[in-house]
Structures are given as structure tokens and as C-alpha cells.
Design a protein around this motif. Structure first.
Motif, PDB file in Angstrom:
ATOM      1  N   SER A 553       0.839  -1.197   0.000  1.00  0.00           N
ATOM      2  CA  SER A 553       0.000   0.000   0.000  1.00  0.00           C
ATOM      3  C   SER A 553       0.870   1.240   0.000  1.00  0.00           C
ATOM      4  O   SER A 553       1.739   1.392   0.858  1.00  0.00           O
ATOM      5  CB  SER A 553      -0.916   0.041   1.225  1.00  0.00           C
ATOM      6  OG  SER A 553      -1.616   1.283   1.285  1.00  0.00           O
ATOM      7  N   THR A 556       0.446   8.234   1.750  1.00  0.00           N
ATOM      8  CA  THR A 556       0.816   9.629   1.518  1.00  0.00           C
ATOM      9  C   THR A 556       0.096  10.497   2.530  1.00  0.00           C
ATOM     10  O   THR A 556      -1.100  10.302   2.783  1.00  0.00           O
ATOM     11  CB  THR A 556       0.428  10.077   0.095  1.00  0.00           C
ATOM     12  OG1 THR A 556       1.003   9.169  -0.848  1.00  0.00           O
ATOM     13  CG2 THR A 556       0.930  11.481  -0.182  1.00  0.00           C
ATOM     14  N   GLY A 576      -3.587   9.200   2.641  1.00  0.00           N
ATOM     15  CA  GLY A 576      -4.047   8.397   1.521  1.00  0.00           C
ATOM     16  C   GLY A 576      -3.451   7.001   1.571  1.00  0.00           C
ATOM     17  O   GLY A 576      -2.242   6.834   1.791  1.00  0.00           O
ATOM     18  N   ILE A 577      -4.289   5.982   1.388  1.00  0.00           N
ATOM     19  CA  ILE A 577      -3.844   4.587   1.452  1.00  0.00           C
ATOM     20  C   ILE A 577      -4.508   3.793   0.330  1.00  0.00           C
ATOM     21  O   ILE A 577      -5.427   4.273  -0.336  1.00  0.00           O
ATOM     22  CB  ILE A 577      -4.208   3.930   2.803  1.00  0.00           C
ATOM     23  CG1 ILE A 577      -5.743   3.930   2.985  1.00  0.00           C
ATOM     24  CG2 ILE A 577      -3.524   4.635   3.968  1.00  0.00           C
ATOM     25  CD1 ILE A 577      -6.229   3.087   4.153  1.00  0.00           C
ATOM     26  N   SER A 578      -4.052   2.557   0.160  1.00  0.00           N
ATOM     27  CA  SER A 578      -4.766   1.597  -0.673  1.00  0.00           C
ATOM     28  C   SER A 578      -5.822   0.935   0.199  1.00  0.00           C
ATOM     29  O   SER A 578      -5.489   0.146   1.098  1.00  0.00           O
ATOM     30  CB  SER A 578      -3.809   0.547  -1.231  1.00  0.00           C
ATOM     31  OG  SER A 578      -4.537  -0.537  -1.780  1.00  0.00           O
ATOM     32  N   SER A 660      -8.786   7.409   0.198  1.00  0.00           N
ATOM     33  CA  SER A 660      -8.113   6.639  -0.828  1.00  0.00           C
ATOM     34  C   SER A 660      -6.935   7.433  -1.397  1.00  0.00           C
ATOM     35  O   SER A 660      -6.993   8.664  -1.531  1.00  0.00           O
ATOM     36  CB  SER A 660      -9.104   6.294  -1.942  1.00  0.00           C
ATOM     37  OG  SER A 660      -8.424   5.824  -3.079  1.00  0.00           O
ATOM     38  N   GLN A 661      -5.862   6.718  -1.747  1.00  0.00           N
ATOM     39  CA  GLN A 661      -4.724   7.363  -2.399  1.00  0.00           C
ATOM     40  C   GLN A 661      -5.157   8.056  -3.690  1.00  0.00           C
ATOM     41  O   GLN A 661      -4.604   9.094  -4.067  1.00  0.00           O
ATOM     42  CB  GLN A 661      -3.650   6.310  -2.692  1.00  0.00           C
ATOM     43  CG  GLN A 661      -2.429   6.805  -3.423  1.00  0.00           C
ATOM     44  CD  GLN A 661      -1.459   7.565  -2.537  1.00  0.00           C
ATOM     45  OE1 GLN A 661      -1.702   7.713  -1.348  1.00  0.00           O
ATOM     46  NE2 GLN A 661      -0.368   8.036  -3.132  1.00  0.00           N
ATOM     47  N   GLU A 665      -4.316  11.881  -5.258  1.00  0.00           N
ATOM     48  CA  GLU A 665      -3.782  12.104  -6.604  1.00  0.00           C
ATOM     49  C   GLU A 665      -4.644  13.099  -7.370  1.00  0.00           C
ATOM     50  O   GLU A 665      -4.126  13.990  -8.057  1.00  0.00           O
ATOM     51  CB  GLU A 665      -3.702  10.778  -7.353  1.00  0.00           C
ATOM     52  CG  GLU A 665      -2.673   9.812  -6.758  1.00  0.00           C
ATOM     53  CD  GLU A 665      -2.768   8.424  -7.363  1.00  0.00           C
ATOM     54  OE1 GLU A 665      -3.662   8.207  -8.215  1.00  0.00           O
ATOM     55  OE2 GLU A 665      -1.969   7.541  -6.975  1.00  0.00           O
ATOM     56  N   ALA A 673       4.342   8.495  -3.660  1.00  0.00           N
ATOM     57  CA  ALA A 673       3.903   8.288  -2.279  1.00  0.00           C
ATOM     58  C   ALA A 673       5.016   8.686  -1.326  1.00  0.00           C
ATOM     59  O   ALA A 673       6.177   8.835  -1.720  1.00  0.00           O
ATOM     60  CB  ALA A 673       3.506   6.831  -2.048  1.00  0.00           C
TER      61      ALA A 673
END
Length: 849
Positions: A553, A556, A576-578, A660-661, A665, A673
Motif C-alpha cells: 500500500s 501519503t 491516503g492509502i490503498s 483513498s490514495q 492524486e 507516495a
């Protein structure tokens, strides 16, 4: 009137000189309480001022800055600089790009930041040197002024043996870049950032070296005439809209205060405890003094003094003794504040600076100490003055004073009332001030009831001492019965100190256990991969495709602001993550979710870019719950997010929104990241993956155990601020026991002389006073263990109201150690009075008696 006033003052001075021990203990007790209060007040303000000063110093002559919303570390929207320059009233616009990196030679020792906003390594600032002359932001100390090239902070360069002409190799997204050092900077203006570990260079070379867009700008500082600031700020906000924030230097860093709130609540609690204990110490001393002077007070009343005039000598004595103590405490608070400021500065991720001189604050804190001393002596003074004059004259000053039954019942009623208040207003749902006040009232009630209990306890211990240790120890164990009010309140001071150690230790154990559990779960990935200059998109994809990696993952973090539905705003971090990887990992504990599948689905829901998770800390701060909406301010405009769930998570000290990442973005223009969290297929892949990572230029990896330990070390450092303050509380308890024994020895000189003339040995006299100190301390310690367990539960429950819920952990070990320490401390407290009593000449003392 003047004659009566003069008489009161002269009597107070005479008594203060006749009882030097009481004078000294009053002075030291107030000094300890004021010093603790002053240290926290000055230290916390010093840390906050350090943050503010860093921004103001970097501003130089500029008055306003244009930054991304929420101080996010992303470029400003394209065209921002041109739009700013068209606004009337802007005399100069100073653009810059900002990022962090590290020297290639120091990469092996580099550790990734843990604190929000912390810079680990070298802070790089690309500026337009043609616009900087005369602005006070770039101050050279060596080299030709403001010639194009790389300029280093003087302290940073000297420590590494760098000088003009040296070659500087830095980690960059493409591997490494090389610069030639042209000069050194003073620790002023932009050179003051990051503790002087800064690099300033022309903006274009910095953009090219670190892969930034040709027009990228992180911040624009503006020179504006003072009389037009408000007008220009209004026009800028209207012109720039939601894509940028217009702030003054003093307005920045507000999120730091929010991050320190929970910690500050604990330090405020412990700092006020020492002064609270001082009040009981002085009350005990002057209650004994009032009993000692019954005949004198009665004679004053018989010759025509009013009740007020009869009470004044005791109050004047408390005032005379407390003034130097309060001044001493105010002076001692300044050096103690430096340590508090250092700890708070670590949490704030800023450089700790000496707390500012604050004479008015010192005066206020000293005045609070003096007021506490006078109010503590007020009740004994009133009680002494209200006694019938002829009864008081007939009374024997040296007689034992039994505690008033009415007073004992009142203290017990106070304790019961406090418990009832805690039952009616549970700590978990009540405000911390109410909970803290009820807790102090309960301690006060228990302490006030001790004088009635210490006599029977001392009698029982006396019989045990007579059987096992002999007559000297038995007399000493029975000693508290002679002055039960003074001895009981001395034991009460020990009770308070032990109880507070138990209460605060329980919270500390709970916090550490909670953080350890969270670290095992949220930081449970096998490896964490970072690069000082950040991970670009290509590197992120390369890490995800590594052989042996089961899931990965990107993570950020960007600073931002959110607004709740009720209009409240808060500066925090957007993480922000997966969502899929974190859901499969089970890294988050979802509040209210009963099944693992439910938790995973709620975490996975933030794959939708209009969904978010909030931490329990944030939920409490803003009052938001699942299903409610937040407005996130981003460089591309506001985003409305629906809260999917509340999670127990302490990323960024709990001031975070998890998204969410993909949202980062889209809304923040993130590419790549800050770090990658990796879960391996099997443990045996660890060595091979680490070898592959070490071959990637500039990449550093850290195992879960190492990162977890760094997090726990950070927690221990934050909690250490309370240790010194608890020590001050212990000092007051020690003074209470020592003063009780010393005054007892002084007042019983005739009794001791009589015992010596009847054959009591010197060592038996010493044993008698040591036993009295030990019994007094033991009563307080036992009571402190009981009260401390209740306080531990109260404080643990109160953490839920602050959004940092801590489980109740019985502090058995801390209470036992504190009790043993109190008993051992009673020995040196009794040493000096025992030593003096052992030297009493029977004939001389009997003549005095």
C-alpha cells in the motif's frame, strides 16, 4: 487600627523566627507548587511561541503568505503567482519551492519522520534570488551576497566540515544530484527553519534537480504596506478562491496546538497537584500553630482584640513565609520550563527555544502561590480566633488536640459528595475540568478525614512496635496521636502524592499499551520503504511488483483543513492509502463493527473518493460520526466526504482523515507516495527483498519492530513531562512528613529530656522519631494506594472524552513502588530532627521546660 496592624505583624515575625522549621517548610512547599505550575505554563507557551517565531522569522519583511489550503505540501495552482502580482497593494511577491532530502553520505543513518510536520534531514528551499535582496529572508555570513548557487545553514555546514567551494551530494528522485556550496547562511529568516539545517538555492535548479514541474511553486511570500494588509488579504482571497490560503505568519502552525492538547491536559493536571498539596501542607502547619497559640490568642481577645485582629497574626505569618517561597518557585520554574518546552517541541516537530521572559506571568503565578498559602491558613486562623477567650486562656498550649468531629464529618461528606458527582456525571461522558475537580475534591475529603483515623491506627501500630522493637519504637509509633491534625494532614500529603502517581501511571500504562497494540496492528506490515525525496510513481510500481511481496500500500500524508457540518474547522492530516490492501491486512479497528468482514467492508468503502474514515480523536474534536459529512479543503477546491466509519488510529497523533490514495492524486496532485507498506508472502523472503531494496538508489527500508520501537520511544518521551511534576508533588509530601516530625521533636523537648533523664538512650530517641515518621508515611501510603486505584479508573475513563480512549490498567507496580519510596523517604525526613533530638541535654531541656 495602625497599632493593631503593627502588633499583628510583629507577632507574626516573632513566631516565624521562633519556629524556623515551620517557616522553612512553608517557604519550600509554596516554592515547589509554584515551580511546577510555572514550569508548565512557561514551557508550553515557549513551545508554542517557538512554532510561531519560526514562521515569523522566516517571513522577514513579508507580511502575508499564499500557501496551499491547510498548508499541504503540494504546488499552488498554475497561474497563482501571476494572479497575485495583479492584485493592487502587493509591492513584491517572493515565490519558493520547498522539500526535504538528505546528503548521500548520511543516507545510511537517515530515519524517516515520525511527527506530523517533522523534517528529517535537510530542508531545501528554492527561491528567486533576484527578488530577495533587502527582504531580510536570506542573511549570508560567508560568501558573496546572494550570488547564484547553493547556500547552506552555517551550523549545518560547520558540523559536516563543509565550506564555500565544497561539493554537496543530495538524494533526489532520479538518484542523486550534486551542487557546489557558494556560501553559508545565518540562522535568521529562511535560514532559521529546521534548526538551521537548510539549503537555499535558485528556484529553477531546485525544480530540475528534484523533478518538479517548470512552474511549480510551494509558497509565495508577499510584501504589503502595513496600512493595506487587510485590504490586500481580502482581495487575494477573492481572487485566488479555494485553491490557495492567504495567511499571516502568526496564523500558521495552529495545528500544533491541537496536537498538544491531550498532552497538555496531563501536564496541567500534575502541575496543579503540587500546589494543591502545598495547600494541605500549610493548612496542617497552621492548624497546629493555631492550637499551639490558643492561650496567646485568648489573651489578645481578653485585652480587647476583635476576632479579626486575633486571627491576623497567623495570616500575616503565612503571608510573610509564602512571599519568598512564591518568588523562589517563580524563579525555579524558568529552568524547569526548558525541559517541558523541549518535550513539547518534540511533539510539535519544531526546534525548542528557551521560553520567553514573562515577568507578568511570573508575578501572576507567584500571586497564586501566596493566595493559596494565605487561604490555607485562613481556616485555622478563624477557628482559633472564634474560641471563647477564657477557655482559650485556661487551655494548655502543648496539649494534644483532638480533631473536631464536625470537621471530620464535613471532610467525609465532601468525599462522598465527590463520589456521588462522579456517579452522576461519569468521567467517560463529562468534561475533563468537571472530572478533575471532582477528583481533587475526593482527594481533599480523604485527606481531611485522616486526622481522625491516624490516632487509632497509631495506637495499633504502637502495640505492634512494643512487641517487636521495644519502647522507643512504640513511643514513636504512638507519636501521631499527640498532634493528630498535623500528623494526619502530613499523611494526607503522602496520600495525595501516592494516589496521583497511581492515577497518572495508570494512564501512562494505558497509553503505552494502547499504542503498542495499535503499532502491532496498524504498523504490522513487514517492511516500510521510504526515500528522503519521496517515492515517484515508477518506484511505487516497482515496489509493488517485487518478488515475494504479497500486498503493498502506498501511504501519503498531506496537511489540510476540514470543516464539519456545524461550521467548525480543524487543521489536520489527510492520509491516503490503498483501501483494499489495508482492508485485507485488517490494520484498522473500526468502532462499533462486530465482525471482521464488517470492518473490512467499511475500510474498503473509501475506494470511493467521496468516502473517508475518521479517527476517534478527530471524531471527538469535531463531533462527527459515521454517516455525517466533512468538507475537505484541497488545492483543486473543496471536496465533500461522507464518513464511513470511526476508527481507533493514532496516525499523525490521531488528527487525521483516512482516504483513498486516488483522492490525493486527484485533489492534491500527488504523484508517487511518501512510503510503501509491504506484506511479504513468507518470512523467508525478508532478506531477499531487503537486498533488492538496498540496490535501489536512495531507498531505505525499516522493519516493523524498529518502527514500532521508535513510536513507543516517542510516547515515552511525551509522557516523561509528567514525571518531573510528580516528583515535585513527592517533594511536598516529604516536606509534610519531615515538618511534622521536626515540629513534634521541637515541641516535645521537655518530654524527651525527661525520658533521657529516666535512662532512655540516644539511639532510642532517634528510633522514636524515625518510627513516628514511618507511621505517618505508612498511613498516607496505604490510603494513597486505595485512593490511587480509584483515581486511575477516573483518569482512564476521562480519556474517552478526549477521543483517546485508554483502557483501565490497575497500577499495582507504580502504587507499590510509590508507597515503598514514601516509606524510605520518611527516613531522611526524620534524620535531621532525630539527630538534633539525640543531642538534647536532659538538664538544659528540663530547665527550658
Amino acid at each position: 487600627m495602625n497599632r493593631a496592624l503593627g502588633l499583628g505583624v510583629s507577632l507574626a515575625v516573632r513566631h516565624a523566627l521562633q519556629r524556623p522549621m515551620r517557616t522553612l517548610v512553608t517557604l519550600l512547599g509554596i516554592a515547589a507548587g509554584v515551580a511546577g505550575l510555572r514550569a508548565v505554563q512557561l514551557g508550553t507557551q515557549g513551545a508554542l511561541d517557538s512554532v510561531k517565531a519560526a514562521f515569523e522569522q522566516a517571513a522577514g519583511t513579508t507580511a502575508v503568505s499564499v500557501i496551499p489550503p491547510g498548508e499541504a505540501h503540494v504546488p499552488l495552482p498554475a497561474g497563482t503567482l501571476e494572479a497575485i502580482e495583479r492584485v493592487p497593494g502587493v509591492e513584491a511577491a517572493l515565490p519558493s519551492v520547498q522539500l526535504s532530502t538528505v546528503r548521500v553520505e548520511e543516507l545510511a543513518e537517515w530515519q524517516a519522520p515520525l511527527y506530523p510536520g517533522q523534517i528529517s534531514g535537510l530542508w531545501v528551499q528554492g527561491v528567486d534570488l533576484t527578488r530577495e535582496p533587502g527582504r531580510g529572508r536570506v542573511v549570508p555570513v560567508e560568501g558573496q551576497p546572494l550570488t547564484p548557487g547553493v547556500w547552506l545553514g552555517e551550523s549545518y555546514a560547520r558540523e559536516r566540515g563543509l565550506h564555500p567551494g565544497s561539493t554537496l551530494r543530495l538524494v533526489a528522485p532520479g538518484g542523486e544530484v550534486t551542487f557546489e556550496v557558494r556560501g553559508l547562511l545565518a540562522r535568521e529568516g529562511l535560514g532559521a527553519r529546521n534548526g538551521g539545517s537548510v539549503l537555499i538555492a535558485p528556484i529553477e535548479p531546485v525544480r530540475r534537480a528534484f523533478g518538479l514541474a517548470p512552474e511549480a511553486i510551494s509558497e509565495v511570500a508577499l510584501v504589503v504596506p502595513d496600512h493595506r494588509i487587510d485590504e490586500v488579504v481580502g482581495r487575494l482571497r477573492e481572487t485566488l478562491g479555494e485553491g490557495a490560503s492567504v495567511v499571516r505568519p502568526g496564523e500558521r502552525g495552529k495545528d500544533v496546538a491541537l496536537r498538544m492538547n491531550n498532552m497538555r491536559a496531563g501536564t496541567d493536571l500534575t502541575s496543579s497537584l503540587a500546589l494543591f498539596l502545598s495547600a494541605f501542607l500549610i493548612y496542617g502547619l497552621y492548624a497546629s500553630a493555631a492550637a499551639e497559640r490558643r492561650r496567646e490568642t485568648g489573651m489578645l481577645r481578653c485585652v480587647g482584640a476583635t476576632k479579626v485582629q486575633a486571627a491576623l497574626p497567623l495570616l500575616w505569618e503565612a503571608l510573610i513565609c509564602s512571599v519568598p517561597g512564591a518568588l523562589l518557585g517563580a524563579m525555579l520554574g524558568a529552568p524547569l520550563a526548558a525541559g517541558v518546552a523541549e518535550i513539547f517541541a518534540r511533539v510539535a516537530a519544531t526546534e525548542a527555544r528557551p521560553p520567553p521572559a514573562d515577568p507578568w506571568g511570573a508575578v501572576l503565578v507567584a500571586a497564586a502561590g501566596i493566595l493559596v498559602a494565605v487561604l490555607s491558613a485562613l481556616i485555622p486562623a478563624i477557628q482559633g480566633a472564634r474560641q471563647p477567650p477564657f477557655d482559650a486562656v485556661r487551655a494548655r498550649a502543648g496539649a494534644a488536640e483532638s480533631p473536631s468531629k464536625t470537621a471530620t464529618l464535613a471532610w467525609m461528606a465532601l468525599a462522598v459528595t465527590a463520589l456521588a458527582g462522579l456517579w452522576l456525571f461519569p468521567p467517560r461522558s463529562s468534561g475533563p475540568i468537571l472530572t478533575y475537580s471532582l477528583g481533587l475534591l475526593f482527594i481533599a475529603g480523604c485527606t481531611g478525614a485522616l486526622p481522625a483515623l491516624i490516632g487509632p491506627v497509631a495506637s495499633g501500630m504502637s502495640r505492634i512496635a512494643a512487641r517487636w522493637f521495644g519502647g522507643g519504637w512504640a513511643l514513636g509509633a504512638a507519636g501521631p496521636r499527640w498532634r493528630p491534625v498535623r500528623s494526619g494532614l502530613a499523611a494526607g500529603a503522602v496520600l495525595c502524592a501516592v494516589a496521583m502517581v497511581g492515577g497518572m501511571s495508570s494512564v501512562a500504562l494505558g497509553v503505552r499499551g494502547q499504542m503498542e497494540e495499535w503499532a502491532d496492528r496498524a504498523l504490522g506490515w513487514d517492511l516500510f520503504v521510504r526515500k528522503p525525496s519521496g517515492l515517484d510513481e515508477a518506484l511505487v510500481r516497482q515496489l509493488q511488483a517485487l518478488e515475494g511481496v504479497r500486498r503493498a500500500s502506498p501511504v501519503t500524508v498531506r496537511a489540510a483543513q476540514v470543516q464539519a457540518e456545524d461550521g467548525r474547522t480543524l487543521g489536520l492530516s489527510v492520509v491516503g492509502i490503498s483501501a483494499r490492501a489495508y482492508a485485507e491486512e485488517g490494520a484498522y479497528t473500526v468502532v462499533g463493527a462486530s465482525e471482521p468482514d464488517e470492518s473490512r467492508n467499511l475500510v474498503r468503502s473509501i475506494e470511493q473518493t467521496d468516502r473517508a474514515l475518521v479517527t476517534s480523536v478527530l471524531a471527538e474534536q469535531l463531533g462527527v460520526r459515521a454517516g455525517q459529512r466533512l468538507t475537505l479543503k484541497t488545492p483543486t477546491g473543496p471536496r465533500t466526504l461522507t464518513v464511513s466509519a470511526e476508527i481507533v488510529d493514532y496516525t499523525q497523533n490521531g488528527f487525521a482523515v483516512i482516504v483513498s490514495q486516488v483522492l490525493l492524486e486527484e485533489a492534491f496532485g500527488v504523484e508517487g507516495a511518501d512510503l510503501m507498506a509491504l506484506r511479504l508472502e513468507e518470512p523467508q523472503y525478508l532478506a531477499a527483498v531487503e537486498r533488492a531494496l538496498s540496490a535501489m538508489p536512495g531507498v531505505r527500508s525499516e522493519r516493523q519492530a524498529s518502527l514500532k520501537q521508535r513510536v513507543l520511544d516517542m510516547v515515552d518521551q511525551a509522557l516523561s513531562a509528567m514525571d518531573g511534576l510528580l516528583l515535585l508533588a513527592g517533594v511536598v509530601g516529604l516536606l509534610a512528613v519531615g515538618s511534622a516530625v521536626a515540629l513534634s521533636a521541637f515541641e516535645r523537648r521537655g518530654d524527651i529530656a525527661a525520658l533521657r533523664s529516666l535512662g532512655m538512650a540516644r539511639r532510642q530517641v532517634g528510633a522514636m522519631l524515625v518510627a513516628e515518621a514511618v507511621v505517618t508515611s505508612a498511613v498516607g501510603s496505604l490510603g494513597g494506594m486505595v485512593v490511587g486505584m480509584l483515581l486511575a479508573w477516573i483518569f482512564s475513563e476521562a480519556t474517552h472524552r478526549m477521543g483517546f480512549p485508554v483502557a483501565f490498567v490497575p497500577p499495582w507496580r507504580a502504587l507499590l513502588l510509590a508507597s515503598v519510596a514514601a516509606l524510605l523517604a520518611a527516613l531522611p525526613a526524620a534524620f535531621l530532627p532525630a539527630r538534633r533530638a539525640m543531642r538534647i541535654s536532659p538538664a538544659e531541656a528540663l530547665r527550658e521546660g
